[in-house]
Design a protein around this motif. Sequence first.
Motif, PDB file in Angstrom:
ATOM      1  N   TYR A 367      -3.245  -0.573  -3.549  1.00 50.72           N
ATOM      2  CA  TYR A 367      -2.032  -0.632  -3.830  1.00 50.72           C
ATOM      3  C   TYR A 367      -0.813  -0.063  -2.995  1.00 50.72           C
ATOM      4  N   PHE A 368       0.556  -0.161  -3.183  1.00 49.81           N
ATOM      5  CA  PHE A 368       1.524   0.576  -2.344  1.00 49.81           C
ATOM      6  C   PHE A 368       1.948   1.852  -3.236  1.00 49.81           C
ATOM      7  N   PRO A 369       1.500   2.950  -2.786  1.00 50.14           N
ATOM      8  CA  PRO A 369       1.877   4.132  -3.946  1.00 50.14           C
ATOM      9  C   PRO A 369       3.279   4.705  -3.950  1.00 50.14           C
ATOM     10  N   GLU A 370       3.636   5.210  -4.855  1.00 47.22           N
ATOM     11  CA  GLU A 370       5.019   5.811  -4.807  1.00 47.22           C
ATOM     12  C   GLU A 370       5.187   7.317  -5.129  1.00 47.22           C
ATOM     13  N   SER A 371       5.814   8.133  -4.564  1.00 44.66           N
ATOM     14  CA  SER A 371       5.993   9.602  -5.214  1.00 44.66           C
ATOM     15  C   SER A 371       7.337   9.922  -5.311  1.00 44.66           C
ATOM     16  N   LYS A 372       7.802  10.663  -6.006  1.00 44.50           N
ATOM     17  CA  LYS A 372       9.035  11.329  -6.363  1.00 44.50           C
ATOM     18  C   LYS A 372       9.170  12.415  -5.199  1.00 44.50           C
TER      19      LYS A 372
END
Length: 742
Positions: A367-372
């Motif tokens: 999947y394409f991860p996301e972070s803050k």
Amino acid sequence: MASRRDFIKISSLGFGGMALGLTACDLFKQTGAALKGGASVFSRVPTYCEVCFWKCAAWAYQNKEGTLVKLEGIENDPHCHGRLCPRGTGGLGMYEDSDRLMTPLIRVTENGQQTYRPASWEEAFDLIERKWKETINTYGPESMALFKHGSSGDHFGTLFKALGSPYSTSPSYAQCRGPREVGFYTTFGSYINSPEPTDIRDTRCLVLIGSHIGENMHNGQVQEMADAIDKGADIITVDPRFSTAASKSTHWLPIKPATDLALLLAWIHVIIEEGWYDKEYVERHTVGFEQLKRHVRNMTPEWAYGITTIKPEQIRETARVMANASPAVIVHPGRHVVWYGDDTQRTRAIAILNALLGSWGRRGGFYFPESKSLPSMEHPPYPKPRWSWDMVMGDKYPLAGSSVSNALVDASIPGMVDEQYRIRSWMVSGTNLPETMPDKQQFLKAVEALDFIVVVDTMPMEITGYADVVLPECTYLERYDSLRSSPGREPSVALRAPAAEPKGDSKPASWMAKELGKRMGLDDFFPYEDYSEVLDWQLKQLGTSLEAMKKVGVKNYERENPYLYMPEGVDWPFNTPSGKIELYSSTLKQYGFDPMPNYVEHPQAPEGFYRLIYGRAPAHTFSRTSNNPYLSDLMKENALWVNPKVAKLWGLEKGQKIWLKNQDDVVSSFPIKVRVTERIRWDSVYMVHGFGHQRKELTRAYGRGASDTEMITNVMVDPIMGGTGMRGNFVTFILEDPKEIG
Ligand SMILES: Nc1nc2c(c(=O)[nH]1)N[C@H]1C(S)=C(S)[C@@H](COP(=O)(O)OP(=O)(O)OC[C@H]3O[C@@H](n4cnc5c(=O)[nH]c(N)nc54)[C@H](O)[C@@H]3O)O[C@H]1N2
Ligand SMILES: Nc1nc2c(c(=O)[nH]1)N[C@H]1C(S)=C(S)[C@@H](COP(=O)(O)OP(=O)(O)OC[C@H]3O[C@@H](n4cnc5c(=O)[nH]c(N)nc54)[C@H](O)[C@@H]3O)O[C@H]1N2
Ligand code: SF4
Ligand SMILES: [Mo]
């Protein structure tokens, strides 16, 4: 089909063979003893675990007296889903360990003998300030290097940038996952990073190539793999050893070590020749398919059989299993991938296989991860060093994406680098370099040449024995630290707050960095009295506060980017030179490397020797936990896995203590017990990394088991990115104490 509980139970029994009866449950009993004995929980403080780099968020529970009694995973934490692994639960042992460093130490010579004397922080900082100023005045800040691992590294990283040093390095690149980052980057234009964005939860087929998840206890992955097994996913494990993962697999391929690239190329051959690849995906998103097809034309399963010892029918069958599951299939990129020096190319082959199966950007694949992103407080711009870290390497390792620790060790040795670039002074924090980096001789040459070494640690580990000044850090349970903001399916932020007062005179790295900064005239880079002020400020920018976070520990955010997976029917932009997935890598070609992976034969063991391979045990992390009172109770020492055929040939008995000698005549300092088992091929022996400690100050770990690192003197460096391939070492057995033989 095994259930999730079974899997976890079995993984903790991975070491049960040696310490039968002692399971994770006993650990819970011990660490939770105060609770179960009637003491009630009074309050709790959030933290995230530092026992390994998976960073699970946890509650640290205290009783009425404020004593720490127990650690438990935080329910909504995506790293652990409310459950710590045995090591995480045993994290209390890091805090309680009676062998901890409690005061700064300064190296002195007494009666001609070098020793350490306890010192005040004032004295320790005085000495560091004087030595650093001397070095900077003579050679510039570019002659100072920081070796770091773990969260203390953030604070010293800031200090070194503020000083103007270009050298800040971690062993998690060139001794761990660097090659896979380059292998995937050259293919997909994206790094893998940590935690891996593998959609194991929803996969239908997981292929593990030397990834021993279950002994490698990266919590979330272990839990997701157990879920996938419950849901009937196929697991294909390629490992010369019958690992815990292999025991849970539908297919185990006991490959001849060092030949994985041939298997991967044969899989690629079958998937192309049989037409099993994802045609639409390959056509839309990739470049170089025709070249790849020509490249692997003769790399048949029959060809690979002669190299890998894996039967052609098994290669075809497992390729079909992957293709049937496509795109919900993961050929796992691995993590500790520095094996044979061609590791970028091996992980490239893994990336290519994933591309053919269409798993990148797809549910059940990657999947394409996301972070803050965390806001940072205002500070002056960092000074620009006169040269950058890669200058020391000349034209070596052109695709290294992060500084290469072994290259910095080399750059500390006279004659190894242009004199103007030579490193003169080290600060080492949170990494036990003599056990972590292969080729001890090289390390010793560097140590000999350096003017000054500062080591920050919680324990009197091997590295502290080389320091001029040792600074005792308090454990993660006694300090604030940077917020954990990690990439995942949803962005998530976790807080680490102190759950106990620092023991003795130990202090947090955030305080040390600030104090040293002050002395070096860099106050402006450390705009806080106490690190909690930074956290409160950052959290307020993120719409919460320190007080609020102390109540919840973890805050999960909605994604801003809607694409967890690639939308169908769209030309997705990839960050590669062609904008597509590069089956043929123009970047590798440009630097003179094979644009498509090739199998190159590696040396095999000489007569009477066996390949030394190593890995993890569920109850331990590297060398850092072997002295932990709870975890050493679970597993006190490592053992040498030997195939029964080999044991018979040598007359080795179960439990017999033997010494090891490698191809360069290096003999192990301590003996290791034999474990006779069919679970290892006859051409290899296996041990868990992190044992055989050399320092008597480690009262529970000293002399227990053998050190794999000591035997790793042949290092095959990856020419693409500098990773230290460590599995080309061969050992033979010494049955009598070599000290007595003389
Ligand atoms: N032979 C061999 N070498 C290997 C490996 C292997 O399997 N075999 N594995 C490789 C891999 S994958 C990796 S990632 C690296 C890991 O390499 P390292 O990170 O160096 O691993 P550890 O041996 O755990 O050393 C960690 C050090 O940090 C200290 N420490 C623990 N907590 C704290 C803290 O809060 N503050 C400070 N300041 N110090 C702390 C510990 O006491 C210890 O000295 O090793 C690599 N090297
Ligand atoms: N309990 C625990 N878990 C950990 C850690 C820990 O210290 N303790 N450390 C964490 C870290 S930082 C990392 S990087 C990961 C490392 O964990 P992984 O990336 O999963 O594993 P490796 O250490 O690379 O590989 C170990 C496996 O490779 C097999 N192997 C050896 N040679 C070959 C070969 O030629 N071919 C194939 N196919 N297999 C081979 C070994 O038999 C063993 O099963 O673990 C993480 N998880
Ligand atoms: S996987 Fe285990 S040791 Fe690692 S951070 Fe999580 S609980 Fe701690
Ligand atoms: Mo690692």
